[in-house]
Design an enzyme around this catalytic site. Structure first.
Site, short mmCIF file in Angstrom:
data_model
loop_
_atom_site.label_atom_id
_atom_site.label_comp_id
_atom_site.label_asym_id
_atom_site.label_seq_id
_atom_site.Cartn_x
_atom_site.Cartn_y
_atom_site.Cartn_z
N LYS A 1 1.27 -1.00 -0.05
CA LYS A 1 -0.35 -0.51 0.01
C LYS A 1 1.06 1.23 0.26
O LYS A 1 0.79 2.17 -0.45
CB LYS A 1 -1.24 0.27 0.95
CG LYS A 1 -1.84 1.45 1.33
CD LYS A 1 -2.69 0.62 2.43
CE LYS A 1 -3.48 2.46 2.67
NZ LYS A 1 -4.65 2.67 3.89
N GLU B 1 10.65 -5.02 4.16
CA GLU B 1 10.38 -6.34 4.25
C GLU B 1 10.11 -6.68 2.30
O GLU B 1 10.51 -7.17 1.60
CB GLU B 1 9.23 -7.35 4.54
CG GLU B 1 9.50 -6.99 6.42
CD GLU B 1 9.12 -5.88 6.94
OE1 GLU B 1 8.73 -4.86 6.31
OE2 GLU B 1 8.80 -6.09 8.54
N ARG C 1 -5.46 -4.25 6.00
CA ARG C 1 -5.70 -5.39 6.50
C ARG C 1 -7.20 -6.04 5.91
O ARG C 1 -7.42 -7.03 5.81
CB ARG C 1 -6.00 -5.93 8.53
CG ARG C 1 -6.41 -4.60 8.41
CD ARG C 1 -6.03 -4.86 10.13
NE ARG C 1 -7.05 -3.87 10.74
CZ ARG C 1 -6.02 -2.28 10.78
NH1 ARG C 1 -5.13 -1.86 10.26
NH2 ARG C 1 -6.36 -1.75 12.00
N GLU D 1 -5.12 -6.43 14.46
CA GLU D 1 -4.55 -5.12 14.15
C GLU D 1 -5.53 -4.09 14.49
O GLU D 1 -5.35 -3.05 14.88
CB GLU D 1 -3.84 -5.40 12.49
CG GLU D 1 -3.02 -4.00 12.44
CD GLU D 1 -2.23 -4.31 11.23
OE1 GLU D 1 -2.96 -4.14 10.22
OE2 GLU D 1 -1.22 -4.59 11.70
N HIS E 1 -4.67 -32.83 17.93
CA HIS E 1 -2.99 -33.94 18.86
C HIS E 1 -2.23 -32.65 18.94
O HIS E 1 -0.98 -33.40 19.21
CB HIS E 1 -2.14 -34.36 17.68
CG HIS E 1 -4.37 -35.49 16.85
ND1 HIS E 1 -3.69 -36.35 17.17
CD2 HIS E 1 -4.91 -35.49 16.06
CE1 HIS E 1 -5.04 -37.45 16.78
NE2 HIS E 1 -5.83 -36.45 16.18
N LYS F 1 9.22 -0.51 13.55
CA LYS F 1 9.26 -0.89 12.41
C LYS F 1 10.97 0.87 12.97
O LYS F 1 11.87 0.68 12.06
CB LYS F 1 8.86 0.06 11.31
CG LYS F 1 7.77 -0.53 11.43
CD LYS F 1 6.60 -0.09 10.16
CE LYS F 1 5.59 -0.64 10.16
NZ LYS F 1 4.45 -0.41 9.37
O1 F6P Z 1 3.62 -2.94 10.16
C1 F6P Z 1 1.47 -3.04 9.17
C2 F6P Z 1 1.63 -2.99 8.45
O2 F6P Z 1 1.10 -1.32 8.16
C3 F6P Z 1 -0.07 -3.87 8.39
O3 F6P Z 1 -1.16 -2.83 8.25
C4 F6P Z 1 0.26 -3.50 6.31
O4 F6P Z 1 -0.81 -4.67 5.62
C5 F6P Z 1 1.58 -3.82 5.97
O5 F6P Z 1 2.30 -3.31 7.10
C6 F6P Z 1 2.04 -3.89 5.01
O6 F6P Z 1 2.22 -2.50 4.30
P1 F6P Z 1 2.08 -2.17 2.69
O7 F6P Z 1 1.00 -2.90 2.60
O8 F6P Z 1 2.25 -0.80 3.12
O9 F6P Z 1 3.22 -3.10 2.92
#
Ligand code: F6P
Length: 548
Positions: free
Chosen positions: A206, A212, A267, A352, A383, A511
């Site tokens: 987004k 990551e 989300r 969240e 189990h 972060k």
């Molecule tokens: O760290 C939380 C968050 O902001 C989530 O709410 C979101 O889904 C995820 O990181 C990924 O964010 P982005 O789509 O901006 O990479």
């Protein structure tokens, strides 16, 4: 005023809880053979059974009073009207517009967003179809065989969960992969077996800044440029984001960039272009069936009376246990291996959204908020952690999810799976008394001393609540319905808890600190004095170990 009414409704529920404490769920069934009839709802494709709960008609009436006191209906209207319900970010939460397949306008911040939603959906679906049919080709002219989704949180969990759930609908010639973790093992292991020359990478973020996703995408970009040449990047990457300006620098063709809007929370974004990898896999038609499932539940949520409204009842049951009984966890157990990632998806959705301790006015939340959500597919978890669910000191309300029909698998397997699902909810409710245990052991001719020693360990207290969601078959539409049910449940709970379900400030601090630590960890010589002794000690220990 509203909060005063909420407090009164909660006080009435607290008094009622004391009154019914001595009654078990099994007693309630004994007293009322019609209980199942009364306490289940049939939606189009899903039966929601909420009869195995510590719930009477009075409980239900008082819980509905609570919903009314919290103004759930007015807040629901504000949500659907596109008002800025995300108060700290001054945004609407209009993900419902993404699954609106009707001609009705839907507004975010006063503007009808349907024209742009529809245009972007059609662009995304057209590209998904082109990839699926082999019309959008790799640099060497071949059709794509492998699609890799880069994303994390909402940009990963939704598509990854849904792709697994809907695997029988995914085209045979395509393999879908999901890489989220910045741990190089995640991407590294995949790259070892990936045919790069026929792989399409879908970068989903987004914000298009998430560490990551950006790290994984940059590594993959380098590998593609090395192996196939810099010009191949344009053919092998596409991107989904709300920050279209940031994507250009990555070298992605403009016709392979898909947008969505800041009024879609991460989300809640599976319904948007973030669903691209899923749409490539299952095709545009099935993707729209999935959207239709979400729309089904929007229609139900906005029109069903509160006492027959599944998301409202799911929310109220959660509040009942969290706030009146003090149960701090909630398990989601799909008896459906393809739904293996659904609990993880719900962890983000619920924890969240509602893992908050500040209320809408900025004060401390007066009620306990989201429980810890966990789960694994049944029968596996029987189990593993079901021992605690049956005999542990904590009571864990459970949602069971199960299909009446197998999704193509062997019928005999499915019958065993289904039997186990029903057996667990029955066992949790009925338990097994000491007298029954003793009787069984006597029948085995065990000595009285041995019986006295063993019997207490074999007693199940029972009276442990669960809901069951029974669907005919796990189809795109059913999956859409299930997700939307939980989304609206979360919304209603947020209203009752008086919190903002649509922000996530709690993820920021970590972060920020990681951003400060990363260069220090990369540079082995710099001083760690500024850190707390534990952090500094761990860095020093890691430095020593990485030298060996
Ligand atoms: O760290 C939380 C968050 O902001 C989530 O709410 C979101 O889904 C995820 O990181 C990924 O964010 P982005 O789509 O901006 O990479």
């Amino acid at each position: 005023m509203v909060r005063g009414e909420v407090a009164r409704a909660l006080a009435a529920l607290a008094a009622h809880r004391v009154e019914i404490e001595g009654q078990s769920i099994s007693d309630l069934f004994r007293d009322d053979p019609q209980r199942f009839e009364r306490f289940h709802i049939e939606l189009d494709d899903i039966l929601f059974d909420f009869s195995k709960h510590r719930l009477t008609e009075t409980t239900l009436r008082l819980l509905l009073d609570l919903a009314r006191a919290a103004d759930v209906e007015a807040r629901r209207a504000a949500l659907f009207a596109g008002e800025p319900v995300n108060t700290t970010e001054h945004r609407p939460a209009m993900h419902m517009a993404l699954r609106n397949l009707t001609d009705r306008p839907m507004y975010a911040g006063g503007q009808d967003v349907m024209p742009e939603v529809l245009a972007e959906r059609l662009r995304m679906e057209a590209f998904a179809e082109a990839v699926r049919k082999g019309e959008a080709k790799a640099a060497n002219g071949a059709r794509f065989t492998d699609i890799v989704n880069f994303g994390i949180g909402g940009s990963d969990l939704g598509p990854a969960m849904a792709a697994r759930a809907l695997a029988p609908f995914v085209a045979d010639h395509l393999s879908l992969h999901f890489v989220a973790n910045v741990d190089g093992a995640d991407l590294g292991d995949l790259l070892k077996r990936l045919p790069l020359e026929t792989t399409l990478f879908v970068v989903c973020s987004k914000t298009f800044t998430t560490l990551e996703t950006m790290t994984n995408a940059a590594t993959a970009r380098r590998r593609v440029a090395e192996a196939l040449g810099e010009e191949a990047v344009a053919d092998h990457f596409c991107a989904v984001s709300t920050h279209l300006d940031k994507i250009a620098a990555f070298g992605i063709r403009s016709d392979r960039i898909f947008g969505f809007w800041d009024w879609v929370g991460g989300r809640y974004s599976i319904w948007s272009s973030i669903g691209l990898t899923l749409a490539i896999g299952i095709g545009a038609e099935k993707f729209e069936k999935f959207l239709l499932g979400g729309q089904d539940i929007d229609a139900h949520f906005t029109s069903a009376p509160l006492d027959r409204n599944a998301p409202v009842l799911m929310a109220l049951l959660g509040v009942w246990y969290r706030n009146l009984w003090g149960f701090a966890t909630h398990a989601v157990i799909p008896y459906d291996q393809r739904m293996a990632r659904f609990p993880a998806y719900l962890q983000q959705l619920e924890m969240e959204s509602n893992g908050k301790s500040v209320d809408l006015s900025g004060g401390s939340a007066s009620l306990a908020t989201a429980p810890v959500i966990f789960g694994e597919p049944g029968t596996n978890c029987q189990h593993a952690f079901f021992q605690l669910l049956h005999q542990g000191t904590d009571i864990v309300p459970v949602d069971f999810l199960v299909a009446a029909q197998p999704s193509g698998a062997d019928l005999e397997h499915h019958q065993l799976l289904f039997a186990n699902c029903l057996a667990q909810s029955q066992a949790l409710m009925q338990g097994r008394s000491l007298a029954e245990v003793v009787g069984r052991l006597e029948a085995e001719n065990m000595s009285p001393e041995a019986i006295a020693a063993l019997a207490p360990h074999k007693v199940f207290a029972g009276n442990r609540p669960s809901s069951t969601f029974l669907y005919k078959r796990l189809s795109p539409r059913v999956l859409g319905q299930l997700i939307a049910l939980y989304e609206h449940k979360v919304f209603v709970q947020g209203v009752i808890w008086n919190i903002n379900s649509f922000d996530q400030w709690g993820v920021e601090l970590g972060k920020e600190l990681a951003g400060k630590l990363a260069p220090i960890i990369a540079d082995r010589e710099s001083s760690t004095e500024a850190f707390d002794p534990s952090t500094a000690g761990l860095i020093a220990a890691a430095r020593r170990r990485s030298k060996n």
